[in-house]
Design a protein around this motif. Structure first.
Motif, PDB file in Angstrom:
ATOM      1  N   ARG A   1     -17.261  -0.734   6.131  1.00 16.69           N
ATOM      2  CA  ARG A   1     -18.071  -1.910   5.817  1.00 16.69           C
ATOM      3  C   ARG A   1     -17.209  -3.158   5.681  1.00 16.69           C
ATOM      4  O   ARG A   1     -17.655  -4.267   5.966  1.00 16.69           O
ATOM      5  N   HIS A   2     -15.940  -2.987   5.282  1.00 16.27           N
ATOM      6  CA  HIS A   2     -15.008  -4.116   5.301  1.00 16.27           C
ATOM      7  C   HIS A   2     -14.748  -4.552   6.742  1.00 16.27           C
ATOM      8  O   HIS A   2     -14.736  -5.746   7.052  1.00 16.27           O
ATOM      9  N   MET A   3     -14.571  -3.570   7.638  1.00 19.94           N
ATOM     10  CA  MET A   3     -14.363  -3.903   9.042  1.00 19.94           C
ATOM     11  C   MET A   3     -15.604  -4.576   9.627  1.00 19.94           C
ATOM     12  O   MET A   3     -15.490  -5.532  10.404  1.00 19.94           O
ATOM     13  N   PHE A   4     -16.798  -4.116   9.266  1.00 21.44           N
ATOM     14  CA  PHE A   4     -18.025  -4.754   9.749  1.00 21.44           C
ATOM     15  C   PHE A   4     -18.062  -6.227   9.344  1.00 21.44           C
ATOM     16  O   PHE A   4     -18.453  -7.094  10.146  1.00 21.44           O
ATOM     17  N   ASP A   5     -17.669  -6.523   8.106  1.00 23.03           N
ATOM     18  CA  ASP A   5     -17.667  -7.907   7.641  1.00 23.03           C
ATOM     19  C   ASP A   5     -16.685  -8.744   8.457  1.00 23.03           C
ATOM     20  O   ASP A   5     -16.992  -9.882   8.849  1.00 23.03           O
ATOM     21  N   LEU A   6     -15.502  -8.191   8.738  1.00 21.40           N
ATOM     22  CA  LEU A   6     -14.513  -8.909   9.545  1.00 21.40           C
ATOM     23  C   LEU A   6     -15.013  -9.116  10.973  1.00 21.40           C
ATOM     24  O   LEU A   6     -14.805 -10.177  11.574  1.00 21.40           O
ATOM     25  N   ILE A   7     -15.674  -8.105  11.544  1.00 19.29           N
ATOM     26  CA  ILE A   7     -16.234  -8.233  12.892  1.00 19.29           C
ATOM     27  C   ILE A   7     -17.181  -9.420  12.949  1.00 19.29           C
ATOM     28  O   ILE A   7     -17.110 -10.254  13.860  1.00 19.29           O
ATOM     29  N   ASN A   8     -18.081  -9.505  11.983  1.00 21.75           N
ATOM     30  CA  ASN A   8     -19.055 -10.597  11.972  1.00 21.75           C
ATOM     31  C   ASN A   8     -18.367 -11.949  11.820  1.00 21.75           C
ATOM     32  O   ASN A   8     -18.763 -12.931  12.460  1.00 21.75           O
ATOM     33  N   ARG A   9     -17.326 -12.019  11.005  1.00 16.65           N
ATOM     34  CA  ARG A   9     -16.599 -13.285  10.824  1.00 16.65           C
ATOM     35  C   ARG A   9     -15.864 -13.681  12.098  1.00 16.65           C
ATOM     36  O   ARG A   9     -15.932 -14.826  12.542  1.00 16.65           O
ATOM     37  N   PHE A  10     -15.129 -12.726  12.670  1.00 16.07           N
ATOM     38  CA  PHE A  10     -14.360 -13.024  13.876  1.00 16.07           C
ATOM     39  C   PHE A  10     -15.272 -13.405  15.039  1.00 16.07           C
ATOM     40  O   PHE A  10     -14.908 -14.212  15.898  1.00 16.07           O
ATOM     41  N   ALA A  11     -16.451 -12.807  15.078  1.00 17.38           N
ATOM     42  CA  ALA A  11     -17.353 -13.013  16.216  1.00 17.38           C
ATOM     43  C   ALA A  11     -17.846 -14.453  16.315  1.00 17.38           C
ATOM     44  O   ALA A  11     -18.225 -14.901  17.404  1.00 17.38           O
ATOM     45  N   GLN A  12     -17.833 -15.188  15.220  1.00 22.01           N
ATOM     46  CA  GLN A  12     -18.382 -16.541  15.237  1.00 22.01           C
ATOM     47  C   GLN A  12     -17.466 -17.545  15.927  1.00 22.01           C
ATOM     48  O   GLN A  12     -17.867 -18.674  16.197  1.00 22.01           O
ATOM     49  N   SER A  13     -16.223 -17.156  16.183  1.00 17.97           N
ATOM     50  CA  SER A  13     -15.298 -18.031  16.910  1.00 17.97           C
ATOM     51  C   SER A  13     -14.962 -17.402  18.257  1.00 17.97           C
ATOM     52  O   SER A  13     -15.396 -16.291  18.558  1.00 17.97           O
ATOM     53  N   ASP A  14     -14.174 -18.110  19.054  1.00 16.46           N
ATOM     54  CA  ASP A  14     -13.726 -17.568  20.338  1.00 16.46           C
ATOM     55  C   ASP A  14     -12.297 -17.048  20.250  1.00 16.46           C
ATOM     56  O   ASP A  14     -11.631 -16.853  21.280  1.00 16.46           O
ATOM     57  N   ALA A  15     -11.807 -16.826  19.029  1.00 15.56           N
ATOM     58  CA  ALA A  15     -10.438 -16.345  18.851  1.00 15.56           C
ATOM     59  C   ALA A  15     -10.256 -14.994  19.531  1.00 15.56           C
ATOM     60  O   ALA A  15     -11.142 -14.137  19.513  1.00 15.56           O
ATOM     61  N   THR A  16      -9.094 -14.806  20.138  1.00 12.02           N
ATOM     62  CA  THR A  16      -8.761 -13.525  20.749  1.00 12.02           C
ATOM     63  C   THR A  16      -8.556 -12.477  19.657  1.00 12.02           C
ATOM     64  O   THR A  16      -7.925 -12.744  18.640  1.00 12.02           O
TER      65      THR A  16
ATOM     66  N   LEU B   1      -2.497 -12.227  21.894  1.00 14.80           N
ATOM     67  CA  LEU B   1      -3.660 -11.350  21.774  1.00 14.80           C
ATOM     68  C   LEU B   1      -4.058 -11.102  20.316  1.00 14.80           C
ATOM     69  O   LEU B   1      -5.226 -10.862  20.021  1.00 14.80           O
ATOM     70  N   SER B   2      -3.087 -11.140  19.413  1.00 13.16           N
ATOM     71  CA  SER B   2      -3.353 -10.755  18.018  1.00 13.16           C
ATOM     72  C   SER B   2      -3.608 -11.961  17.123  1.00 13.16           C
ATOM     73  O   SER B   2      -3.155 -11.994  15.983  1.00 13.16           O
ATOM     74  N   VAL B   3      -4.364 -12.932  17.635  1.00 11.84           N
ATOM     75  CA  VAL B   3      -4.765 -14.058  16.789  1.00 11.84           C
ATOM     76  C   VAL B   3      -5.562 -13.522  15.599  1.00 11.84           C
ATOM     77  O   VAL B   3      -5.373 -13.918  14.456  1.00 11.84           O
ATOM     78  N   ALA B   4      -6.476 -12.607  15.876  1.00 15.82           N
ATOM     79  CA  ALA B   4      -7.202 -11.880  14.830  1.00 15.82           C
ATOM     80  C   ALA B   4      -7.018 -10.394  15.112  1.00 15.82           C
ATOM     81  O   ALA B   4      -7.072  -9.973  16.267  1.00 15.82           O
ATOM     82  N   LYS B   5      -6.805  -9.616  14.069  1.00 16.83           N
ATOM     83  CA  LYS B   5      -6.534  -8.189  14.256  1.00 16.83           C
ATOM     84  C   LYS B   5      -7.528  -7.342  13.469  1.00 16.83           C
ATOM     85  O   LYS B   5      -7.883  -7.671  12.339  1.00 16.83           O
ATOM     86  N   LEU B   6      -7.948  -6.257  14.094  1.00 16.03           N
ATOM     87  CA  LEU B   6      -8.828  -5.282  13.448  1.00 16.03           C
ATOM     88  C   LEU B   6      -8.211  -3.901  13.600  1.00 16.03           C
ATOM     89  O   LEU B   6      -7.730  -3.544  14.681  1.00 16.03           O
TER      90      LEU B   6
END
Length: 473
Positions: free
Chosen positions: A152-167, A305-310
């Protein structure tokens, strides 16, 4: 990590790097302790940083703590804050990572330890305060399933990262669900109406990489009977998912870097530059930081590639999700089975299993158990090994023949178990065994295991990675 607030940690021992805050028995947030790193020796003596994030990387460039010490590797080592302690891991550095004079490859350290890398020394001190990070409010997100705090922490990060075009760079073991994570990023993003294009970098012959990525013009090379677009153009307006990016050859990495930076490509055989409005998501089951130190992956491409990491949790790290996943797979089986049921002891055995194949292995185990409910293994574990067969000596044949038979039997058993553990993924199997991929191909042919290692056609899987060929990854 997105930090919502900082808070004191009353009653929490410094030995607790992370913990979950619950309300009425349900996880509400993950708390990550703030840590202080001070350089006490070397050219950067006096430098101090304070961070509150699950992973802290130390190196010479592109790390959280950057040092000017020439004896320090680009990405030298990392600290991981885990519920069970502070874990330090060397990233394949040239000169090693030492604590109290002992070279550390991977292990836990105590608060207040001094880490020696190159000619530098760094004291590591957990602090009394922490940051609280919220968890996603549901146990599902666009095909991903998990009620555990990690998911559920990863789900929250997915939703946050998705709002930008960051790689975004997604890291996780084979079968953990990296393609499902990439698809969830796309579905949560403003690009959801655009295409979601997948390029499995482990499934492409080396000579065809550039063509797959950039496309070609008519007559660009022998056999190019018509112009063909590459994945960058195909993903225009949407998301391009580069699966198993760690398999890209070095010469292609440099060309991909330019395309990722500029979002512009040029087809093979053309001088025309084409702009591509595309969001890049990459995934790997390799440790790319270690690959950078080995020189097998470009550092500049890694940083880009690792501007944002999951990081996708392995199934063994979130056993509380087993019941949810099993229920989901049983519902899927309703289309082909009127009343799919599992053996009574399936859940207890599943809780004890280590799940090296992660979610994909669980899905297959559920289906086998439904098909063969009375089988001794319950669809879950390999049959018990027979005692007294391997190693038997036949003195009626010459010594060299008997020895070769014994060696062949060991090779056959080892290779079969290795391929099964890695879902017939030859690249992953070769890395795990520490041998060349071509050596495995030769052993497969020599031992007559070709039938068990034939190429499989890719199929989609919303809860895991797409199925891969035996010579993938």
């Amino acid at each position: 990590m997105s930090v919502l607030n900082s808070l004191p940690v009353p009653g929490q021992d410094l030995e607790s790097p992370t913990w979950v805050t619950s309300f009425q028995g349900l996880p509400r947030s993950v708390n990550v302790r703030r840590c202080r790193l001070e350089v006490v020796a070397g050219v950067d003596a006096g430098k101090v940083i304070e961070l509150a994030q699950p992973t802290i990387m130390i190196g010479r460039a592109g790390a959280d703590l950057n040092l000017n010490d020439p004896k320090v590797s680009g990405l030298h080592c990392e600290l991981r804050l885990q519920p069970d302690g502070y874990r330090i891991r060397d990233l394949g550095s040239t000169n090693g990572t030492h604590v109290k004079g002992v070279r550390i490859v991977d292990g836990f350290i105590a608060p207040g330890s001094t880490i020696q890398i190159g000619k530098s020394a760094i004291t590591f001190d957990p602090l009394d305060d922490a940051v609280s990070v919220p968890l996603w409010h549901e146990n599902r997100l666009h095909g991903l399933i998990g009620g555990s705090a990690a998911m559920r922490h990863m789900f929250d990060l997915i939703n946050r990262f998705a709002q930008s075009d960051a790689t975004v760079l997604i890291q996780g073991e084979t079968g953990a669900g990296k393609e499902g994570v990439a698809d969830a990023i796309h579905q949560c993003s403003p690009r959801r109406e655009g295409p979601f294009v997948v390029l499995d970098c482990s499934a492409i012959p080396e000579q065809l990489f550039e063509d797959q990525i950039f496309g070609h013009e008519h007559g660009a090379f022998t056999g190019a009977g018509k112009a063909t677009i590459g994945v960058f153009e195909a993903a225009h307006g949407g998301t391009l998912f580069l699966d198993e990016i760690g398999e890209l050859p070095l010469d292609v990495q440099s060309k991909l870097l330019r395309a990722v930076e500029t979002r512009k490509i040029r087809r093979i055989g053309s001088t025309k530059v084409i702009a591509c409005d595309v969001r890049i998501v990459a995934a790997t089951n390799r440790d790319l930081a270690a690959e950078v130190n080995r020189g097998t992956f470009r550092s500049d491409l890694f940083y880009r590639l690792s501007v944002a990491k999951l990081s996708v949790p392995a199934l063994r790290e979130r056993r509380e999700d087993l019941a949810l996943l099993i229920e989901h797979f049983l519902r899927q089986l309703h289309s082909t089975h009127s009343d799919p049921r599992l053996p009574e002891d399936f859940m207890s055995r599943a809780q004890r299993h280590t799940w090296p194949g992660n979610v994909r292995e669980l899905r297959n185990a559920v289906e086998r158990a439904v098909l063969l409910p009375n089988h001794p293994t319950g669809g879950l574990e390999a049959p018990p090994k027979k005692e007294g067969t391997f190693g038997d000596v036949d003195i009626d044949v010459p010594f060299k023949t008997a020895k070769q038979q014994l060696v062949d039997e060991f090779d056959r058993r080892y290779l079969s178990a290795l391929l099964e553990a890695h879902d017939n993924n030859i690249s992953a199997a070769a890395r795990a065994a520490g041998i060349e991929r071509m050596s495995i191909y030769k052993m497969i042919r020599r031992l007559g295991l070709d039938d068990g290692a034939k190429r499989r056609a890719p199929t989609g899987d919303p809860d895991g990675d797409s199925e891969e060929s035996t010579d993938h990854r």
